[in-house]
Design a protein around this motif. Structure first.
Motif, PDB file in Angstrom:
ATOM      1  N   GLN A 149       6.715  -3.313  -2.061  1.00 24.08           N
ATOM      2  CA  GLN A 149       5.384  -2.852  -2.423  1.00 24.08           C
ATOM      3  C   GLN A 149       4.436  -2.910  -1.231  1.00 24.08           C
ATOM      4  O   GLN A 149       3.637  -2.005  -1.018  1.00 24.08           O
ATOM      5  CB  GLN A 149       4.852  -3.688  -3.593  1.00 24.08           C
ATOM      6  N   ARG A 150       4.529  -3.981  -0.452  1.00 23.99           N
ATOM      7  CA  ARG A 150       3.661  -4.078   0.718  1.00 23.99           C
ATOM      8  C   ARG A 150       3.990  -2.992   1.735  1.00 23.99           C
ATOM      9  O   ARG A 150       3.105  -2.466   2.408  1.00 23.99           O
ATOM     10  CB  ARG A 150       3.795  -5.470   1.358  1.00 23.99           C
ATOM     11  N   TRP A 151       5.266  -2.658   1.857  1.00 19.12           N
ATOM     12  CA  TRP A 151       5.662  -1.653   2.835  1.00 19.12           C
ATOM     13  C   TRP A 151       5.149  -0.272   2.459  1.00 19.12           C
ATOM     14  O   TRP A 151       4.732   0.517   3.310  1.00 19.12           O
ATOM     15  CB  TRP A 151       7.173  -1.634   2.976  1.00 19.12           C
ATOM     16  N   SER A 152       5.185   0.053   1.142  1.00 20.26           N
ATOM     17  CA  SER A 152       4.875   1.408   0.704  1.00 20.26           C
ATOM     18  C   SER A 152       3.403   1.617   0.362  1.00 20.26           C
ATOM     19  O   SER A 152       2.959   2.756   0.221  1.00 20.26           O
ATOM     20  CB  SER A 152       5.736   1.767  -0.519  1.00 20.26           C
ATOM     21  N   ALA A 153       2.619   0.534   0.189  1.00 23.44           N
ATOM     22  CA  ALA A 153       1.231   0.670  -0.253  1.00 23.44           C
ATOM     23  C   ALA A 153       0.331   1.207   0.859  1.00 23.44           C
ATOM     24  O   ALA A 153       0.638   1.100   2.045  1.00 23.44           O
ATOM     25  CB  ALA A 153       0.706  -0.682  -0.733  1.00 23.44           C
ATOM     26  N   ASP A 154      -0.818   1.767   0.448  1.00 21.55           N
ATOM     27  CA  ASP A 154      -1.811   2.223   1.420  1.00 21.55           C
ATOM     28  C   ASP A 154      -2.365   1.049   2.231  1.00 21.55           C
ATOM     29  O   ASP A 154      -2.548   1.146   3.446  1.00 21.55           O
ATOM     30  CB  ASP A 154      -2.951   2.933   0.703  1.00 21.55           C
ATOM     31  N   TYR A 155      -2.648  -0.042   1.533  1.00 15.52           N
ATOM     32  CA  TYR A 155      -3.159  -1.241   2.195  1.00 15.52           C
ATOM     33  C   TYR A 155      -2.434  -2.450   1.609  1.00 15.52           C
ATOM     34  O   TYR A 155      -2.174  -2.505   0.408  1.00 15.52           O
ATOM     35  CB  TYR A 155      -4.668  -1.395   1.984  1.00 15.52           C
ATOM     36  N   ALA A 156      -2.124  -3.414   2.463  1.00 15.36           N
ATOM     37  CA  ALA A 156      -1.365  -4.567   1.992  1.00 15.36           C
ATOM     38  C   ALA A 156      -1.603  -5.762   2.897  1.00 15.36           C
ATOM     39  O   ALA A 156      -2.041  -5.634   4.042  1.00 15.36           O
ATOM     40  CB  ALA A 156       0.126  -4.238   1.932  1.00 15.36           C
ATOM     41  N   THR A 157      -1.304  -6.937   2.345  1.00  9.29           N
ATOM     42  CA  THR A 157      -1.332  -8.180   3.106  1.00  9.29           C
ATOM     43  C   THR A 157      -0.026  -8.922   2.872  1.00  9.29           C
ATOM     44  O   THR A 157       0.595  -8.811   1.813  1.00  9.29           O
ATOM     45  CB  THR A 157      -2.498  -9.084   2.661  1.00  9.29           C
ATOM     46  N   GLY A 158       0.376  -9.693   3.855  1.00 20.10           N
ATOM     47  CA  GLY A 158       1.525 -10.561   3.712  1.00 20.10           C
ATOM     48  C   GLY A 158       1.127 -11.890   3.095  1.00 20.10           C
ATOM     49  O   GLY A 158      -0.051 -12.142   2.800  1.00 20.10           O
ATOM     50  N   VAL A 159       2.100 -12.764   2.902  1.00 19.83           N
ATOM     51  CA  VAL A 159       1.833 -14.081   2.346  1.00 19.83           C
ATOM     52  C   VAL A 159       0.977 -14.877   3.335  1.00 19.83           C
ATOM     53  O   VAL A 159       1.298 -14.982   4.509  1.00 19.83           O
ATOM     54  CB  VAL A 159       3.149 -14.829   2.066  1.00 19.83           C
ATOM     55  N   GLY A 160      -0.144 -15.386   2.834  1.00 24.59           N
ATOM     56  CA  GLY A 160      -1.062 -16.153   3.663  1.00 24.59           C
ATOM     57  C   GLY A 160      -2.090 -15.319   4.405  1.00 24.59           C
ATOM     58  O   GLY A 160      -2.975 -15.867   5.068  1.00 24.59           O
ATOM     59  N   GLU A 161      -2.029 -14.007   4.272  1.00 25.75           N
ATOM     60  CA  GLU A 161      -2.949 -13.116   4.982  1.00 25.75           C
ATOM     61  C   GLU A 161      -4.019 -12.598   4.031  1.00 25.75           C
ATOM     62  O   GLU A 161      -3.768 -12.348   2.853  1.00 25.75           O
ATOM     63  CB  GLU A 161      -2.164 -11.941   5.557  1.00 25.75           C
ATOM     64  N   ARG A 162      -5.240 -12.425   4.526  1.00 28.29           N
ATOM     65  CA  ARG A 162      -6.317 -11.779   3.785  1.00 28.29           C
ATOM     66  C   ARG A 162      -6.895 -10.666   4.648  1.00 28.29           C
ATOM     67  O   ARG A 162      -6.820 -10.720   5.876  1.00 28.29           O
ATOM     68  CB  ARG A 162      -7.413 -12.777   3.395  1.00 28.29           C
ATOM     69  N   ARG A 163      -7.497  -9.661   3.997  1.00 29.07           N
ATOM     70  CA  ARG A 163      -7.940  -8.493   4.750  1.00 29.07           C
ATOM     71  C   ARG A 163      -9.199  -7.913   4.118  1.00 29.07           C
ATOM     72  O   ARG A 163      -9.315  -7.853   2.884  1.00 29.07           O
ATOM     73  CB  ARG A 163      -6.820  -7.444   4.755  1.00 29.07           C
ATOM     74  N   ARG A 164     -10.136  -7.450   4.969  1.00 25.81           N
ATOM     75  CA  ARG A 164     -11.360  -6.810   4.498  1.00 25.81           C
ATOM     76  C   ARG A 164     -11.379  -5.370   4.971  1.00 25.81           C
ATOM     77  O   ARG A 164     -11.070  -5.083   6.123  1.00 25.81           O
ATOM     78  CB  ARG A 164     -12.589  -7.550   5.030  1.00 25.81           C
ATOM     79  N   LEU A 165     -11.794  -4.472   4.083  1.00 28.15           N
ATOM     80  CA  LEU A 165     -11.794  -3.042   4.382  1.00 28.15           C
ATOM     81  C   LEU A 165     -13.112  -2.419   3.938  1.00 28.15           C
ATOM     82  O   LEU A 165     -13.694  -2.824   2.920  1.00 28.15           O
ATOM     83  CB  LEU A 165     -10.646  -2.335   3.657  1.00 28.15           C
ATOM     84  N   ALA A 166     -13.557  -1.420   4.672  1.00 28.18           N
ATOM     85  CA  ALA A 166     -14.670  -0.570   4.258  1.00 28.18           C
ATOM     86  C   ALA A 166     -14.076   0.775   3.859  1.00 28.18           C
ATOM     87  O   ALA A 166     -13.462   1.458   4.680  1.00 28.18           O
ATOM     88  CB  ALA A 166     -15.676  -0.401   5.394  1.00 28.18           C
ATOM     89  N   LEU A 167     -14.237   1.149   2.590  1.00 25.78           N
ATOM     90  CA  LEU A 167     -13.671   2.404   2.096  1.00 25.78           C
ATOM     91  C   LEU A 167     -14.602   3.572   2.379  1.00 25.78           C
ATOM     92  O   LEU A 167     -15.784   3.401   2.706  1.00 25.78           O
ATOM     93  CB  LEU A 167     -13.381   2.291   0.600  1.00 25.78           C
ATOM     94  N   ALA A 168     -14.059   4.776   2.231  1.00 22.73           N
ATOM     95  CA  ALA A 168     -14.794   5.985   2.605  1.00 22.73           C
ATOM     96  C   ALA A 168     -16.041   6.204   1.749  1.00 22.73           C
ATOM     97  O   ALA A 168     -16.970   6.892   2.177  1.00 22.73           O
ATOM     98  CB  ALA A 168     -13.872   7.194   2.503  1.00 22.73           C
ATOM     99  N   ASP A 169     -16.080   5.635   0.538  1.00 20.09           N
ATOM    100  CA  ASP A 169     -17.230   5.837  -0.350  1.00 20.09           C
ATOM    101  C   ASP A 169     -18.301   4.774  -0.159  1.00 20.09           C
ATOM    102  O   ASP A 169     -19.289   4.733  -0.895  1.00 20.09           O
ATOM    103  CB  ASP A 169     -16.780   5.844  -1.808  1.00 20.09           C
ATOM    104  N   GLY A 170     -18.111   3.883   0.814  1.00 17.62           N
ATOM    105  CA  GLY A 170     -19.071   2.807   1.039  1.00 17.62           C
ATOM    106  C   GLY A 170     -18.723   1.517   0.325  1.00 17.62           C
ATOM    107  O   GLY A 170     -19.422   0.505   0.502  1.00 17.62           O
ATOM    108  N   SER A 171     -17.657   1.518  -0.472  1.00 13.50           N
ATOM    109  CA  SER A 171     -17.235   0.295  -1.144  1.00 13.50           C
ATOM    110  C   SER A 171     -16.601  -0.665  -0.141  1.00 13.50           C
ATOM    111  O   SER A 171     -16.048  -0.248   0.878  1.00 13.50           O
ATOM    112  CB  SER A 171     -16.222   0.605  -2.255  1.00 13.50           C
ATOM    113  N   ARG A 172     -16.675  -1.952  -0.458  1.00 11.57           N
ATOM    114  CA  ARG A 172     -16.015  -2.983   0.348  1.00 11.57           C
ATOM    115  C   ARG A 172     -14.865  -3.573  -0.462  1.00 11.57           C
ATOM    116  O   ARG A 172     -15.063  -4.012  -1.603  1.00 11.57           O
ATOM    117  CB  ARG A 172     -17.001  -4.084   0.751  1.00 11.57           C
TER     118      ARG A 172
END
Length: 317
Positions: free
Chosen positions: A108-131
């Motif tokens: 699932q992590r390999w095929s998803a648009d965005y993913a994190t591994g075990v112990g990882e966190r991630r912040r994203l700004a989406l195209a519509d202005g959402s966080r």
């Protein structure tokens, strides 16, 4: 190259078998490690089935570059990690059968648009202005078009702060659909149920059976495909993971360790005799070793390590 027929085992058991093989191939001739593996194999029939299969696959793969170096999956992001993961998945999925990994975190992590591994966190700004914030071991797809904004939570947990955009926004889990109303909220995918926690605004919750309600700020609920749970007040520390903290206020020790386990690879077990002990405090998610080192100082417990992937918390002797 043909691979042995794969047994039907749970995805987590398949990944555990791969991890055991990686440990054994690490080069250390550790008798305690071998004894721990034997205990794991004897703990359940599917464990033995998974081990026999991974041994057979490993023998077939000998000499082609050992793609079973799954330890690379939990290393920091690198081209080597991604190549190892891709090779492993392609090999174990040979013939269209992913040996339980089709539903597992790796695929699932390999095929998803965005993913994190075990112990990882991630912040994203989406195209519509959402966080969008992704917690440990999370995978999500983002589908925006002219008429709708959609997020599909494949596994793990996200926090979404919605942007100003006229298009309707929906978040889908395995159990239903969420429609936020100017809000900040968490969505967590469990096995067979979804939890939504609203920090600001409100979220319209609807499961696959068509049941729905508007969940206001300061409330959370669990729901499955057939039923909506009753809204509950947000627990202390809800959403603190976005700041890298685990906040416990009289939390059961077994539940606390289950949360810590989300942020580290391998097995972190809790002896049932101490599962009901209560723990409080704020703990840094990026340093699970520090959390484990703290436990004997605040509770009558001891931490026993067989390998870095196999740790148990037991009553202090």
């Amino acid at each position: 190259m043909s691979l042995p027929a794969a047994p039907k085992v749970p995805p987590q058991v398949a990944e555990q078998a791969v991890r055991w093989l990686v440990e054994l191939q690490g080069g250390a001739d550790d008798e305690r490690l071998r004894q721990a593996l034997e205990c794991w194999r004897q703990a359940a029939p599917e464990h033995e089935q998974a081990w026999r299969h991974i041994e057979a696959v490993n023998q077939r793969l000998a000499g082609i570059g050992t793609p079973l170096a799954l330890a690379a999956i939990n290393a920091p992001h690198s081209p080597q990690r991604r190549r190892a993961l891709k090779t492993l998945l392609l090999v174990l999925a040979a013939g269209g059968s992913a040996w339980g990994l089709r539903e597992s975190g790796s695929l699932q992590r390999w095929s998803a648009d965005y993913a994190t591994g075990v112990g990882e966190r991630r912040r994203l700004a989406l195209a519509d202005g959402s966080r969008l914030e992704l917690n440990s071991d999370t995978a999500v797809d983002v589908r925006f078009d002219a008429g709708e904004r959609r997020l599909l939570l494949l596994r793990g947990e996200i926090q979404l702060s919605t942007g100003q955009d006229p298009r309707p926004l929906h978040v889908y889990s395995a159990e239903g659909r969420l429609r936020p109303v100017g809000t900040r909220f968490d969505v967590r995918q469990f096995a067979g149920r979804t939890r939504v926690a609203v920090h600001e605004g409100a979220v319209q919750v609807e499961n696959h059976a068509g049941q729905g309600l508007l969940l206001p700020s300061g409330r959370q609920l669990d729901f499955d495909r057939e039923r909506l749970g009753a809204p509950q007040p947000l627990p202390v520390g809800s959403g603190a993971w976005t700041d890298g903290m685990l906040v416990a206020a009289g939390m059961r020790l077994d539940e606390f360790l289950a949360e810590v386990a989300r942020y580290r690879p391998g097995r972190l077990g809790c002896d049932p005799r101490i599962g009901g002990l209560r723990i409080s405090g704020s703990y840094p998610l990026d340093d699970s070793e520090r959390i484990l080192a703290t436990l004997p100082a605040v509770l009558p417990v001891e931490v026993r390590r067989i390998t870095r992937y196999w740790i148990g918390v037991h009553p202090r002797e």
